[in-house]
Scaffold this motif. Structure first.
Motif, short mmCIF file in Angstrom:
data_model
loop_
_atom_site.label_atom_id
_atom_site.label_comp_id
_atom_site.label_asym_id
_atom_site.label_seq_id
_atom_site.Cartn_x
_atom_site.Cartn_y
_atom_site.Cartn_z
N VAL A 141 30.79 -2.67 73.94
CA VAL A 141 31.20 -1.62 74.87
C VAL A 141 32.29 -2.11 75.80
O VAL A 141 33.26 -1.40 76.07
N ALA A 142 32.16 -3.32 76.31
CA ALA A 142 33.18 -3.86 77.21
C ALA A 142 34.52 -4.00 76.49
O ALA A 142 35.58 -3.70 77.05
N ILE A 143 34.48 -4.47 75.26
CA ILE A 143 35.71 -4.60 74.47
C ILE A 143 36.35 -3.23 74.26
O ILE A 143 37.58 -3.06 74.43
N ALA A 144 35.55 -2.24 73.91
CA ALA A 144 36.07 -0.89 73.68
C ALA A 144 36.67 -0.31 74.96
O ALA A 144 37.73 0.33 74.93
N ALA A 145 35.99 -0.51 76.09
CA ALA A 145 36.50 0.01 77.36
C ALA A 145 37.83 -0.65 77.72
O ALA A 145 38.78 0.02 78.15
N VAL A 180 37.33 0.23 86.28
CA VAL A 180 36.05 0.45 85.60
C VAL A 180 34.96 0.70 86.63
O VAL A 180 34.77 -0.08 87.56
N LEU A 181 34.22 1.79 86.43
CA LEU A 181 33.00 2.06 87.20
C LEU A 181 31.82 1.86 86.27
O LEU A 181 31.73 2.51 85.22
N MET A 182 30.90 0.98 86.63
CA MET A 182 29.69 0.76 85.83
C MET A 182 28.50 1.38 86.54
O MET A 182 28.26 1.12 87.72
N ARG A 230 31.72 11.57 89.65
CA ARG A 230 32.63 12.67 89.98
C ARG A 230 33.72 12.22 90.97
O ARG A 230 34.86 12.67 90.89
N GLU A 231 33.35 11.32 91.86
CA GLU A 231 34.34 10.78 92.80
C GLU A 231 35.37 9.91 92.07
O GLU A 231 36.57 9.95 92.35
N PHE A 232 34.91 9.14 91.08
CA PHE A 232 35.77 8.21 90.33
C PHE A 232 36.68 8.94 89.34
O PHE A 232 37.79 8.49 89.07
N LYS A 233 36.24 10.06 88.79
CA LYS A 233 36.99 10.85 87.82
C LYS A 233 37.42 10.02 86.60
O LYS A 233 38.60 9.85 86.31
N PRO A 234 36.45 9.52 85.84
CA PRO A 234 36.81 8.70 84.67
C PRO A 234 37.57 9.52 83.63
O PRO A 234 37.32 10.72 83.44
N GLN A 235 38.49 8.85 82.94
CA GLN A 235 39.23 9.48 81.85
C GLN A 235 38.57 9.23 80.49
O GLN A 235 39.00 9.78 79.49
N PHE A 236 37.54 8.41 80.48
CA PHE A 236 36.77 8.12 79.27
C PHE A 236 35.42 7.58 79.75
O PHE A 236 35.37 6.83 80.71
N ILE A 237 34.35 7.98 79.06
CA ILE A 237 33.02 7.47 79.39
C ILE A 237 32.49 6.69 78.20
O ILE A 237 32.49 7.18 77.06
N PHE A 238 32.03 5.47 78.47
CA PHE A 238 31.40 4.62 77.47
C PHE A 238 29.92 4.49 77.80
O PHE A 238 29.55 4.39 78.97
N ILE A 239 29.09 4.48 76.76
CA ILE A 239 27.65 4.39 76.96
C ILE A 239 27.11 3.19 76.20
O ILE A 239 27.29 3.09 74.99
N VAL A 281 32.32 7.56 74.08
CA VAL A 281 31.93 6.66 72.99
C VAL A 281 30.63 6.00 73.39
O VAL A 281 30.53 5.40 74.47
N SER A 282 29.63 6.12 72.54
CA SER A 282 28.30 5.55 72.77
C SER A 282 28.03 4.49 71.71
O SER A 282 28.31 4.70 70.53
N CYS A 283 27.50 3.35 72.14
CA CYS A 283 27.23 2.24 71.23
C CYS A 283 25.76 1.84 71.32
O CYS A 283 25.22 1.69 72.41
N LEU A 284 25.15 1.63 70.17
CA LEU A 284 23.75 1.25 70.11
C LEU A 284 23.53 -0.11 70.76
O LEU A 284 24.22 -1.08 70.45
#
Length: 307
Positions: A141-145, A180-182, A230-239, A281-284
């Motif tokens: 996930v970190a690599i993809a982000a 990045v917001l985690m 919502r404050e951060f307004k991400p342009q992509f969310i990774f799970i 994008v969600s990763c197991l």
């Protein structure tokens, strides 16, 4: 557009011994449940490439990459630590797992899919920039982000981790990274026995005691994660999609059920639709009770695919 489902036979070749919970049967159980639930026909299947060492280096040190590569055994096993073992197929499976996360980003960014789930192993969220641990070799996930930030020039991405264990590797990769917001919750104190950073502006890490159940987790998401997202307004969310907080999973001691994972997914999709053109994008990650894992993944995918 549909939801992309990313899988590969390499995930079945990596194994760490006949009694290890992080086993090939995890992927097989998920794929069987997709067929049983009749949602397999609604997914777009993607065969992922191997990640390059240059892509791994978006997060990991050259020394770590070389250490994993050079310790790949030609037969038998090589133990990284008491929990994390390589067999002759692990190196390629780990490259494929990271490559799947990258392929998921490409599919979503190039509008070949609305969102994506990478059903590949080994998992990744415990892998720190300089070391493998906790069943994980490279932090998918970190690599993809990082790939989304660097390759596509995005300015803000969010990484969500709902595994029962603290995503120490992801935290280490993005400490003080303003792009990045985690957001995470996890059982604490518990493996990996790290002290999560709760004092940093880009980390919303919420330790929870054993036996925390769904209503309390939903409150964390609603009152803790959602305002910050919502404050951060991400342009992509990774799970980092770990399902070992399920009440049937003996690996942890939390009390979630499939409906909780579906609810969390819906909340994240709401933010993605508001600020990220729906890009997820969600990763197991974890999930070791095979039935609970498979049912939870299907609940997660049904929400992603709007079924």
């Amino acid at each position: 557009m549909s939801t992309a489902f990313i899988s590969h036979a390499d995930s079945l070749q990596h194994e760490m011994g006949s009694h290890h919970p992080e086993c090939p049967a995890r992927v097989q159980a998920i794929e069987d449940q997709l067929i049983l639930s009749r949602i397999d026909a609604y997914l777009t299947y993607i065969d992922p490439p191997l990640a390059t060492e240059q892509q791994l280096a978006l997060v990991h040190t050259p020394e770590h990459i070389e250490r994993v590569k050079s310790n790949s055994p030609t037969s038998g096993y090589y133990a990284i630590d008491g929990d994390t073992t390589m067999n002759p197929h692990t190196w390629q499976a780990a490259l494929r797992s990271a490559g799947g996360a990258i392929a998921a980003v490409d599919a979503v960014m190039n509008k070949k899919a609305s969102n994506a789930f990478s059903c590949l192993r080994p998992p990744g969220h415990h892998a720190e920039p300089h070391q493998a641990m906790g069943f994980c070799f490279f932090n998918n996930v970190a690599i993809a982000a990082k790939y989304a930030l660097e390759h596509y020039g995005l300015e803000r991405v969010a990484v969500i981790d709902f595994d029962v264990h603290h995503g120490n590797g992801t935290e280490a990769a993005f400490i003080n990274e303003p792009r990045v917001l985690m957001c995470s919750y996890f059982q604490h104190p518990f493996y990996p026995y790290s002290e999560p950073r709760t004092d940093l502006p880009n980390m919303v890490n919420v330790p929870l005691p054993a036996y925390t159940s769904g209503p309390a987790v939903r409150e964390v998401v609603e009152l803790g994660w959602m305002p910050r997202l919502r404050e951060f307004k991400p342009q992509f969310i990774f799970i980092s999609a770990g399902f070992d907080a399920h009440r049937e999973d003996d690996m942890g001691q939390m009390g979630l059920v499939e409906a909780d994972y579906a609810w969390i997914t819906r909340q994240l999709m709401t933010v993605a639709n508001e600020t990220a053109e729906g890009r997820i994008v969600s990763c197991l990650e974890g999930g070791y009770n095979l039935s609970a894992l498979a049912r939870s993944v299907v609940a997660h995918l049904k929400e992603l695919a709007d079924l």
